[in-house]
Design a protein around this motif. Structure first.
Motif, PDB file in Angstrom:
ATOM      1  N   UNK A  57      30.051  61.239 -39.782  1.00 40.80           N
ATOM      2  CA  UNK A  57      30.441  62.131 -38.685  1.00 40.80           C
ATOM      3  C   UNK A  57      29.392  62.119 -37.580  1.00 40.80           C
ATOM      4  N   UNK A  58      28.119  62.206 -37.963  1.00 37.26           N
ATOM      5  CA  UNK A  58      27.052  62.243 -36.965  1.00 37.26           C
ATOM      6  C   UNK A  58      26.933  60.956 -36.174  1.00 37.26           C
ATOM      7  N   UNK A  59      27.111  59.826 -36.841  1.00 32.82           N
ATOM      8  CA  UNK A  59      27.084  58.542 -36.133  1.00 32.82           C
ATOM      9  C   UNK A  59      28.237  58.459 -35.135  1.00 32.82           C
ATOM     10  N   UNK A  60      29.403  58.974 -35.497  1.00 32.12           N
ATOM     11  CA  UNK A  60      30.551  58.955 -34.590  1.00 32.12           C
ATOM     12  C   UNK A  60      30.285  59.809 -33.351  1.00 32.12           C
ATOM     13  N   UNK A  61      29.690  60.979 -33.553  1.00 30.93           N
ATOM     14  CA  UNK A  61      29.350  61.837 -32.409  1.00 30.93           C
ATOM     15  C   UNK A  61      28.361  61.116 -31.496  1.00 30.93           C
ATOM     16  N   UNK A  62      27.357  60.476 -32.108  1.00 27.20           N
ATOM     17  CA  UNK A  62      26.375  59.731 -31.309  1.00 27.20           C
ATOM     18  C   UNK A  62      27.045  58.597 -30.523  1.00 27.20           C
ATOM     19  N   UNK A  63      27.936  57.861 -31.168  1.00 30.42           N
ATOM     20  CA  UNK A  63      28.646  56.780 -30.491  1.00 30.42           C
ATOM     21  C   UNK A  63      29.426  57.304 -29.281  1.00 30.42           C
ATOM     22  N   UNK A  64      30.092  58.423 -29.458  1.00 29.93           N
ATOM     23  CA  UNK A  64      30.930  58.955 -28.396  1.00 29.93           C
ATOM     24  C   UNK A  64      30.110  59.494 -27.232  1.00 29.93           C
ATOM     25  N   UNK A  65      28.832  59.782 -27.487  1.00 28.78           N
ATOM     26  CA  UNK A  65      27.945  60.256 -26.414  1.00 28.78           C
ATOM     27  C   UNK A  65      27.287  59.100 -25.663  1.00 28.78           C
ATOM     28  N   UNK A  66      27.232  57.918 -26.272  1.00 31.05           N
ATOM     29  CA  UNK A  66      26.550  56.786 -25.671  1.00 31.05           C
ATOM     30  C   UNK A  66      27.562  55.822 -25.081  1.00 31.05           C
ATOM     31  N   UNK A  67      27.168  55.157 -24.046  1.00 31.57           N
ATOM     32  CA  UNK A  67      28.051  54.205 -23.367  1.00 31.57           C
ATOM     33  C   UNK A  67      27.830  52.803 -23.932  1.00 31.57           C
ATOM     34  N   UNK A  68      28.887  52.012 -24.065  1.00 34.87           N
ATOM     35  CA  UNK A  68      28.711  50.634 -24.501  1.00 34.87           C
ATOM     36  C   UNK A  68      27.808  49.862 -23.543  1.00 34.87           C
ATOM     37  N   UNK A  69      27.012  48.983 -24.104  1.00 35.81           N
ATOM     38  CA  UNK A  69      26.092  48.188 -23.277  1.00 35.81           C
ATOM     39  C   UNK A  69      26.907  47.199 -22.425  1.00 35.81           C
TER      40      UNK A  69
END
Length: 322
Positions: free
Chosen positions: A310-322
C-alpha cells in the motif's frame, strides 16, 4: 522484577512488549535515570496497563515520568499516548512538529487509520484515541537535547518512513530509539549463524526512499552500538554488526523502490507489489539461513507485506514517471 512483558536491557532501559498483534511484535521503552523516567513509544490504548505495571515493577510511581516521546504518530507507536497521559501527572509529550496536532486532536489520525483497517479492526487493535491537552504537548526540533534525571537525550529529524518521525539518541548506551526508521526485525528470524535480519517498512502514506536512505546514513554516522526498534527491541548489540544491518536495510530500500517503479503501470498493481515483496523477503530470509518454512515466514510478514505494498503504491502515485 518478574513479568514476561518487560525485559531489562541495561543502562536503565527496559523493553515492554505492548501485546499488539502477537508476542514480541511491538515494543515500548521505559528509560530510567536517577528516579526519573521517560516512555519512548507507547503502543496502543490496550498497552497502557502494561506500561503502568512496568513503572511499578521498576519501583517508580507515575509521577516519576517526565516525558512521553512517540517516535511518530502511527497508532502502533502513539495510539496509547493520550490515555497514558491521563495517569502521568508530571509528564509532557514530546512529538515531531508535524505530529503535534494529531496528539491534541486525534480525530484525523483515527479517520485515516479507519480507512486502512476498518471499524472492527480499529476497535479490536486500537480502541478510541484520547486527546492530550495542548499545554502538555511540545514539538521537538532537529538536534534538540532534553534530560531525564540529568541524562541527555538527543532528538533528530528522520523522515523516510514518515515525515513526522524523529529518532532519539542515548549517548549512555550509544543507542538510537529508531521507531520505524531503521526497519523491522522480528526475533523469529534470528539465526545462530546469521544473527539478526531486518527489512524496511513503507507503511502508508509518507514513504520516501530517498529521505529514508539519508536518515539511516545519518543514524550510522554516530557509530551506534545498538538500535532500539519498536518492531522488535534491541538489535546490533550482541554481534556488533550494525554496519551489516544498515547495508542490508539500504539494499532492500533500493530493491523495493526498483520493484515499485517496474510495476508502476501494471494491471492489478497491488497484488503484483505484494507478490514481488513476498518473493524479495523470502529470498533474503533463505539466504540468511532462516529455518522456518516459507509458509511460516510469509504468515509472519503478511501484514507488513500488505502495508508495504500500500505504501509503495501511495509513493508511486505521488511521484512522476521519469
Amino acid at each position: 522484577m518478574h513479568a514476561d512483558f518487560i525485559e531489562p536491557l541495561g543502562h536503565g532501559i527496559y523493553a515492554i512488549d505492548t501485546g499488539f498483534q502477537r508476542p514480541r511484535f511491538d515494543a515500548a521503552y521505559l528509560l530510567v535515570e536517577n528516579g526519573r523516567a521517560a516512555f519512548i513509544d507507547t503502543g496502543t490504548n490496550h498497552a497502557v496497563p502494561r506500561l503502568l505495571a512496568a513503572l511499578e515493577l521498576v519501583g517508580l510511581t507515575p509521577a516519576a515520568v517526565d516525558w512521553v516521546i512517540p517516535t511518530h504518530v502511527h497508532l502502533d507507536h502513539a495510539g496509547g499516548v493520550g490515555l497514558l497521559m491521563q495517569s502521568l501527572p508530571q509528564a509532557m509529550v514530546l512529538v515531531h512538529p508535524r505530529g503535534l496536532r494529531h496528539m491534541v486532536d486525534p480525530s484525523a489520525l483515527f479517520k485515516g487509520a479507519l480507512a486502512v483497517y476498518g471499524p472492527e479492526e480499529m476497535q479490536r487493535s486500537y480502541g478510541q484515541l484520547q486527546p492530550v491537552p495542548a499545554e502538555r504537548v511540545q514539538a521537538s526540533f532537529d538536534e534538540q537535547t532534553i534530560a531525564v534525571g540529568g541524562r541527555p537525550l538527543l532528538l533528530i529529524d528522520t523522515p523516510g518512513h514518515a515525515r513526522h518521525h524523529h529518532c532519539i539518541w542515548d549517548a549512555r548506551s550509544r543507542g538510537w530509539f529508531t521507531g520505524d526508521t531503521f526497519g523491522l526485525s522480528y526475533r523469529e528470524f534470528d539465526t545462530a549463524a546469521g544473527g539478526e535480519w531486518l527489512m524496511p517498512t513503507s507503511t502508508p502514506v509518507q514513504f520516501d526512499p530517498q529521505a529514508l536512505r539519508a536518515s539511516v546514513q545519518r543514524l550510522m554516522r554516530f557509530e551506534p552500538q545498538a538500535m532500539y526498534l519498536t518492531h522488535y527491541s534491541r538489535i546490533g548489540f550482541v554481534n556488533h554488526d550494525l554496519p551489516r544491518l544498515a547495508e542490508l536495510l539500504l539494499a532492500q530500500v533500493d530493491e523495493m523502490e526498483a520493484l515499485a517503479l517496474r510495476l508502476r503501470d501494471a494491471p492489478d498493481r497491488h497484488q503484483q507489489l505484494k507478490a514481488g515483496l513476498r518473493e524479495q523477503y523470502l529470498r533474503r530470509l533463505q539466504a540468511h539461513g532462516c529455518q522456518l518454512v516459507p509458509e511460516q515466514q510469509a504468515a509472519l510478514l503478511g501484514m507488513d507485506i500488505e502495508l508495504n505494498a500500500q505504501g509503495l503504491a501511495v509513493w508511486l502515485d505521488k511521484t512522476q514517471p521519469a
